[in-house]
Design a protein around this motif. Structure first.
Motif, mmCIF file in Angstrom:
data_model
loop_
_atom_site.group_PDB
_atom_site.id
_atom_site.type_symbol
_atom_site.label_atom_id
_atom_site.label_comp_id
_atom_site.label_asym_id
_atom_site.label_seq_id
_atom_site.Cartn_x
_atom_site.Cartn_y
_atom_site.Cartn_z
ATOM 1 N N VAL A 117 -71.088 32.676 74.143
ATOM 2 C CA VAL A 117 -71.818 31.423 73.915
ATOM 3 C C VAL A 117 -72.239 31.323 72.452
ATOM 4 O O VAL A 117 -72.137 30.250 71.835
ATOM 5 C CB VAL A 117 -73.029 31.314 74.866
ATOM 6 N N PHE A 118 -72.688 32.424 71.875
ATOM 7 C CA PHE A 118 -73.067 32.444 70.462
ATOM 8 C C PHE A 118 -71.872 32.078 69.582
ATOM 9 O O PHE A 118 -71.994 31.278 68.650
ATOM 10 C CB PHE A 118 -73.625 33.825 70.095
ATOM 11 N N ARG A 165 -61.208 26.242 67.368
ATOM 12 C CA ARG A 165 -61.370 25.362 68.532
ATOM 13 C C ARG A 165 -60.330 25.687 69.603
ATOM 14 O O ARG A 165 -60.660 25.801 70.785
ATOM 15 C CB ARG A 165 -61.276 23.904 68.096
ATOM 16 N N SER A 188 -69.317 30.322 70.536
ATOM 17 C CA SER A 188 -69.027 28.908 70.806
ATOM 18 C C SER A 188 -69.899 28.002 69.944
ATOM 19 O O SER A 188 -69.424 27.000 69.402
ATOM 20 C CB SER A 188 -69.280 28.576 72.279
ATOM 21 N N ARG A 189 -71.159 28.349 69.828
ATOM 22 C CA ARG A 189 -72.067 27.560 68.975
ATOM 23 C C ARG A 189 -71.668 27.670 67.510
ATOM 24 O O ARG A 189 -71.771 26.700 66.756
ATOM 25 C CB ARG A 189 -73.501 28.006 69.187
ATOM 26 N N ALA A 190 -71.195 28.841 67.107
ATOM 27 C CA ALA A 190 -70.740 29.015 65.729
ATOM 28 C C ALA A 190 -69.504 28.155 65.455
ATOM 29 O O ALA A 190 -69.378 27.585 64.368
ATOM 30 C CB ALA A 190 -70.448 30.482 65.451
ATOM 31 N N ARG A 245 -68.887 25.290 66.753
ATOM 32 C CA ARG A 245 -69.400 23.926 66.541
ATOM 33 C C ARG A 245 -70.079 23.791 65.179
ATOM 34 O O ARG A 245 -69.949 22.760 64.527
ATOM 35 C CB ARG A 245 -70.334 23.534 67.680
ATOM 36 N N ALA A 246 -70.794 24.838 64.740
ATOM 37 C CA ALA A 246 -71.435 24.790 63.421
ATOM 38 C C ALA A 246 -70.380 24.739 62.315
ATOM 39 O O ALA A 246 -70.503 23.945 61.367
ATOM 40 C CB ALA A 246 -72.346 26.004 63.224
ATOM 41 N N ASN A 279 -72.125 26.163 58.762
ATOM 42 C CA ASN A 279 -72.291 27.604 58.898
ATOM 43 C C ASN A 279 -73.286 28.093 57.852
ATOM 44 O O ASN A 279 -73.170 27.783 56.676
ATOM 45 C CB ASN A 279 -70.950 28.323 58.707
ATOM 46 N N ASN A 304 -62.449 30.384 76.826
ATOM 47 C CA ASN A 304 -63.216 29.790 77.937
ATOM 48 C C ASN A 304 -62.538 30.001 79.289
ATOM 49 O O ASN A 304 -63.182 30.484 80.229
ATOM 50 C CB ASN A 304 -63.482 28.308 77.686
#
Length: 178
Positions: free
Chosen positions: A134-135, A86, A137-139, A141-142, A148, A94
């Motif tokens: 972005v991919f 994070r 970033s989504r990981a 969050r997962a 995961n 970012n």
């Protein structure tokens, strides 16, 4: 003694990151106000700094995912990886990506007028690099939700995507083949 995953060190890291971003922004604004003869070189230097920072994060994030995949969900180790991922995303990746885009587009407009096949190809590859970002970033969050579904082997493979894109981008920028 505070651990690095505690609130106090996290708040300190956020303050340092905000200070660094504010300094970077003030430097950029100051350069535009001062408008030195070599403004292009200053903007180019800041762009390179932002790119290096962004790429460092893109190289490191999948390595964190590889190790995180092996950690038991909700374990101390897993929670530590969540904090690391994070912070890497929000504090380094970012802002560095945004600065890379802003300064890069300024250079493309002010120096090249958005002309040149190599420049269009480079921007296309940077778009792909942004999609990888972005991919990731989504990981993050997962992983944060302990959802995961990917293997460590998959993340080892994904670790190569930023490298391949970076190599192509650097060749386009330096060689300008078309």
């Amino acid at each position: 003694m505070d651990k690095q995953t505690d609130q106090k060190p996290g708040a300190y890291a956020r303050r340092r990151a905000h200070f660094a971003l504010a300094f970077f922004a003030l430097l950029a604004v100051g350069l535009f106000v001062w408008n030195p003869d070599n403004l292009y070189l200053w903007i180019k230097a800041l762009h390179i700094i932002a790119v290096i920072s962004w790429m460092a994060g893109l190289f490191y994030m999948p390595r964190l995912f590889i190790y995180h995949t092996d950690a038991e969900p909700s374990s101390v180790q897993s929670e530590t990886f969540k904090v690391m991922e994070r912070r890497l995303l929000k504090i380094i990746m970012n802002p560095a990506m945004m600065l890379t885009w802003i300064l890069g587009l300024y250079l493309a407009w002010s120096v090249y007028g958005f002309h040149g096949g190599w420049l269009h190809a480079k921007i296309g590859l940077v778009v792909l690099l942004t999609i990888v970002h972005v991919f990731f970033s989504r990981a993050v969050r997962a992983f944060e939700r302990d959802e995961n579904r990917r293997s460590a082997r998959y993340w080892r493979f994904m670790n190569e995507a930023p490298t391949a894109l970076m190599i192509l981008i650097v060749i386009l920028v330096v060689v300008k083949p078309f």
